[in-house]
Design a protein around this motif. Structure first.
Motif, PDB file in Angstrom:
ATOM      1  N   MET B   1      22.817  40.908  49.976  1.00 59.45           N
ATOM      2  CA  MET B   1      23.078  40.298  48.681  1.00 59.45           C
ATOM      3  C   MET B   1      24.284  40.945  48.001  1.00 59.45           C
ATOM      4  N   ILE B   2      24.433  42.286  48.201  1.00 62.33           N
ATOM      5  CA  ILE B   2      25.567  42.981  47.558  1.00 62.33           C
ATOM      6  C   ILE B   2      26.876  42.426  48.111  1.00 62.33           C
ATOM      7  N   ALA B   3      26.921  42.321  49.456  1.00 62.54           N
ATOM      8  CA  ALA B   3      28.150  41.830  50.080  1.00 62.54           C
ATOM      9  C   ALA B   3      28.469  40.436  49.564  1.00 62.54           C
ATOM     10  N   HIS B   4      27.410  39.631  49.406  1.00 62.67           N
ATOM     11  CA  HIS B   4      27.597  38.271  48.931  1.00 62.67           C
ATOM     12  C   HIS B   4      28.277  38.258  47.570  1.00 62.67           C
ATOM     13  N   SER B   5      27.742  39.086  46.633  1.00 65.51           N
ATOM     14  CA  SER B   5      28.329  39.030  45.294  1.00 65.51           C
ATOM     15  C   SER B   5      29.723  39.661  45.285  1.00 65.51           C
ATOM     16  N   VAL B   6      29.936  40.670  46.140  1.00 61.68           N
ATOM     17  CA  VAL B   6      31.287  41.249  46.213  1.00 61.68           C
ATOM     18  C   VAL B   6      32.281  40.184  46.620  1.00 61.68           C
ATOM     19  N   PHE B   7      31.920  39.421  47.679  1.00 59.72           N
ATOM     20  CA  PHE B   7      32.831  38.380  48.124  1.00 59.72           C
ATOM     21  C   PHE B   7      33.010  37.312  47.060  1.00 59.72           C
ATOM     22  N   PHE B   8      31.894  36.978  46.373  1.00 57.20           N
ATOM     23  CA  PHE B   8      31.992  35.965  45.319  1.00 57.20           C
ATOM     24  C   PHE B   8      33.013  36.384  44.279  1.00 57.20           C
ATOM     25  N   TYR B   9      32.904  37.655  43.827  1.00 56.08           N
ATOM     26  CA  TYR B   9      33.830  38.094  42.782  1.00 56.08           C
ATOM     27  C   TYR B   9      35.251  38.169  43.288  1.00 56.08           C
ATOM     28  N   ILE B  10      35.417  38.577  44.555  1.00 54.98           N
ATOM     29  CA  ILE B  10      36.784  38.629  45.097  1.00 54.98           C
ATOM     30  C   ILE B  10      37.402  37.240  45.078  1.00 54.98           C
ATOM     31  N   PHE B  11      36.648  36.250  45.618  1.00 48.72           N
ATOM     32  CA  PHE B  11      37.223  34.905  45.711  1.00 48.72           C
ATOM     33  C   PHE B  11      37.456  34.304  44.337  1.00 48.72           C
ATOM     34  N   SER B  12      36.505  34.512  43.409  1.00 51.89           N
ATOM     35  CA  SER B  12      36.707  33.878  42.106  1.00 51.89           C
ATOM     36  C   SER B  12      37.836  34.556  41.353  1.00 51.89           C
ATOM     37  N   LEU B  13      37.987  35.874  41.561  1.00 49.11           N
ATOM     38  CA  LEU B  13      39.112  36.563  40.930  1.00 49.11           C
ATOM     39  C   LEU B  13      40.429  35.995  41.461  1.00 49.11           C
ATOM     40  N   ILE B  14      40.511  35.836  42.799  1.00 49.18           N
ATOM     41  CA  ILE B  14      41.740  35.280  43.382  1.00 49.18           C
ATOM     42  C   ILE B  14      41.984  33.887  42.823  1.00 49.18           C
ATOM     43  N   ALA B  15      40.895  33.094  42.720  1.00 48.82           N
ATOM     44  CA  ALA B  15      41.048  31.717  42.237  1.00 48.82           C
ATOM     45  C   ALA B  15      41.608  31.710  40.827  1.00 48.82           C
ATOM     46  N   ILE B  16      41.042  32.546  39.946  1.00 50.01           N
ATOM     47  CA  ILE B  16      41.492  32.524  38.553  1.00 50.01           C
ATOM     48  C   ILE B  16      42.905  33.063  38.419  1.00 50.01           C
ATOM     49  N   VAL B  17      43.162  34.191  39.095  1.00 53.41           N
ATOM     50  CA  VAL B  17      44.503  34.778  38.986  1.00 53.41           C
ATOM     51  C   VAL B  17      45.554  33.811  39.503  1.00 53.41           C
ATOM     52  N   SER B  18      45.261  33.150  40.659  1.00 57.86           N
ATOM     53  CA  SER B  18      46.283  32.262  41.198  1.00 57.86           C
ATOM     54  C   SER B  18      46.422  31.016  40.334  1.00 57.86           C
ATOM     55  N   ALA B  19      45.332  30.584  39.690  1.00 57.71           N
ATOM     56  CA  ALA B  19      45.452  29.435  38.784  1.00 57.71           C
ATOM     57  C   ALA B  19      46.360  29.794  37.614  1.00 57.71           C
ATOM     58  N   VAL B  20      46.225  31.031  37.118  1.00 58.55           N
ATOM     59  CA  VAL B  20      47.129  31.452  36.039  1.00 58.55           C
ATOM     60  C   VAL B  20      48.557  31.536  36.548  1.00 58.55           C
ATOM     61  N   MET B  21      48.706  32.071  37.759  1.00 59.68           N
ATOM     62  CA  MET B  21      50.053  32.246  38.308  1.00 59.68           C
ATOM     63  C   MET B  21      50.760  30.910  38.535  1.00 59.68           C
ATOM     64  N   VAL B  22      49.976  29.840  38.787  1.00 54.55           N
ATOM     65  CA  VAL B  22      50.591  28.522  38.983  1.00 54.55           C
ATOM     66  C   VAL B  22      51.414  28.167  37.766  1.00 54.55           C
TER      67      VAL B  22
END
Lengths: 333, 211
Positions: B1-22
């Motif tokens: 479960m820990i790995a799952h949430s770590v990956f979730f936060y990594i991907f959502s962070l990338i998604a938000i940061v790249s959306a801002v960068m667009v």
């Protein structure tokens, strides 16, 4: 925490077990490609380094490693460096879902064929990024050409995959192979196999569709500004993609790991070897095509993709599905 | 479960940061690259919640086709060179900011109106209690509803796409004079008699062929 670590270790071990043979065979098929090519043209090809010239690719790799990497001053440096990495990575990650035998696959995912299709459709980015970041005319023209070409032929590959999926009723690659236990799809879907083969040539920018790097017009297309190891990575990625397309062809149409006939000397050979034989067979076909056919003109290429392949494979989808419904053969009911 | 949430936060962070960068990045082509990164990380999120079909379709359709054409257009139009203009947000003495703010405010209020009037299916509100069968793959279950309950909507959306495509072709198609087209049938069916002509050339005058 300990269990995570051990899972990670076993996965890394499995990935290495898959990737090292893939990379070695990429180096070998480069040599094979050149030998077949030379054989058709009555030359000798690379025959000096090692027995039969087998170590030629190794020598080439050493040469590339020790050459200087030149990054053009006016290029977009980050994208320029990223492009070969993207190409190489995408060419390698798709091997994760290729089943080499029953339960002999790294990632047995439900949507395996979609994954393969998605990753191969991402492959165009390496080329576009390389062409654009070089900030030079020839690479840019090559990249634009190849983007249009790969997008066009992806469409017909997608429709061909639909044909196969209609007969299987599952997106899992192992299921696709299992469905061919009695009859390889190359027999009922032979026209689709031919179109798949030609589209795979276009998708991997192989001759006669190597317009993105047509040396007579574009120097080397998107690779013009690349040198040393970065060029080699483009090159390796390209050959890994070709191997992957051959693997995809053998899984979709040639019955994956199954032997052609289920009698003793054939079915004693383990499944992975059969898959390798089929990949090799398709690859030799690729090499023979390269050696014999002249390059297409760009408008002919587009015409072939959109006006001939796409309507024909769409028609075949209708034909396949009507056949399956009429004879009540639809799978997964 | 820990790995799952770590990956979730990594991907959502990338998604938000790249959306801002667009929106923030100065180079238009970089914006498109960030858009692609955004698509990829969102499809990773789809895969993480078990919607692998949606994730893959997202990759194939948006990243594999739409974004390629996007990139294509942006590169061809050379919009990247206008970065100075865009960024000072000035265009012939005017500034974009009020108009942009107005448009985004309108869209924001429209979204509020739409989402405020949203009617939820009663069992969706306590969605944790819904029985999700893991027997059926989600490709199959999407197919089961898409081609039965929602077949009309599905076909209507197909029609809309078709109309849009025809519209685009009609708008951009131009009949140009003097275009030479190759006809395979014509080329192949050519016989020697019509292909080769023996012409008696007059001295000092030559022969006009295309007349």
């Amino acid at each position: 925490m300990d269990s995570y670590f051990s899972i990670l270790l076993t996965e890394v071990y499995k990935i290495l077990f898959l990737l090292v043979p893939v990379l070695v065979s990429v180096a070998m098929i480069v040599w094979l490609d050149r030998r077949v090519w030379a054989f058709v043209q009555k030359r000798r090809g690379p025959n000096v380094v090692g027995p039969f010239g087998l170590f030629q690719s190794l020598a080439d790799a050493l040469k590339y490693i020790f050459k200087e990497i030149i990054i053009p001053a006016s290029s977009n440096k980050l994208v320029f460096v990223l492009a070969p990495i993207v190409t190489m990575t995408l060419a390698l990650i798709s091997w994760a879902v290729i089943p080499f035998g029953e339960d002999f696959v790294l990632a047995d995912i439900n949507v395996g064929i979609l994954y393969l299709f998605a990753v191969s459709s991402l492959g165009v980015y390496g080329i576009i990024m390389g062409g654009w970041a070089s900030n030079s005319k020839y690479p840019f023209l090559g990249a634009i050409r190849s983007a249009a070409q790969m997008v066009s032929y992806e469409v017909s590959i997608g429709v061909i995959i639909i044909n196969v999926l209609l007969c299987v009723g599952s997106l899992n690659l192992s299921d696709i192979v299992m469905a061919q236990q009695n009859l390889w799809f190359v027999i009922p879907l032979f026209p689709m196999f031919v179109i798949f083969f030609i589209s795979a040539l276009a998708e991997t920018n192989r001759p006669p569709f190597d317009l993105p790097e047509a040396e007579a017009e574009l120097v080397a297309g998107y690779q013009t500004e690349y040198s040393g190891m970065m060029y080699a990575m483009f090159w390796l990625g390209e050959y890994a993609n070709i191997l992957l397309m051959c693997a995809m062809g053998s899984i979709l149409f040639l019955g994956g790991w199954f032997s052609p006939i289920d009698i003793f000397p054939f079915n004693a050979v383990p499944g992975p070897f059969w898959l390798m034989f089929k990949i090799l067979f398709l690859f030799i076909l690729f090499a023979l095509v390269k050696a014999t056919v002249p390059r297409y003109r760009y408008d002919q290429l587009m015409k072939l993709g959109w006006k001939i392949f796409l309507p024909f494979s769409l028609f075949y989808v209708v034909l396949t599905s009507s056949f399956l419904i009429y004879f009540d053969l639809l799978p997964g009911k | 479960m820990i790995a799952h949430s770590v990956f979730f936060y990594i991907f959502s962070l990338i998604a938000i940061v790249s959306a801002v960068m667009v929106t923030v990045s100065k180079n238009t082509v970089h914006s498109v690259f960030f858009l692609i990164l955004d698509f990829i990380s969102i499809s990773c999120l789809f895969i993480m919640i078990g919607a692998e079909f949606l994730g893959m379709i997202m990759l194939i359709v948006y990243v594999g086709a739409v974004a390629v054409l996007f990139l294509f257009v942006v590169m061809m139009l050379n919009v990247a060179e206008q970065k100075g203009q865009w960024f000072s947000s000035r265009w012939d003495g005017g500034t974009h900011i009020p108009v942009g703010l107005l448009v985004s405010l309108i869209i924001f209020f429209e979204l509020i109106i739409v989402i405020g009037g949203w009617k939820y299916k009663p069992d969706l509100l306590n969605s944790l209690s819904i029985n999700i069968s893991t027997e059926v793959t989600n490709t199959r279950s999407i197919g089961n509803v898409l081609y039965t309950d929602y077949i009309l909507l599905f076909q209507i959306s197909g029609m809309i796409l078709l109309v849009a495509m025809i519209g685009a072709i009609v708008l951009t198609y131009r009949e140009r004079a003097g275009v030479k087209r190759q006809s395979y049938v014509k080329q192949i069916s050519r016989e020697r008699d019509e292909g080769v002509d023996l012409i008696e050339a007059e001295r000092n005058k030559g022969v006009k062929i295309d007349a």
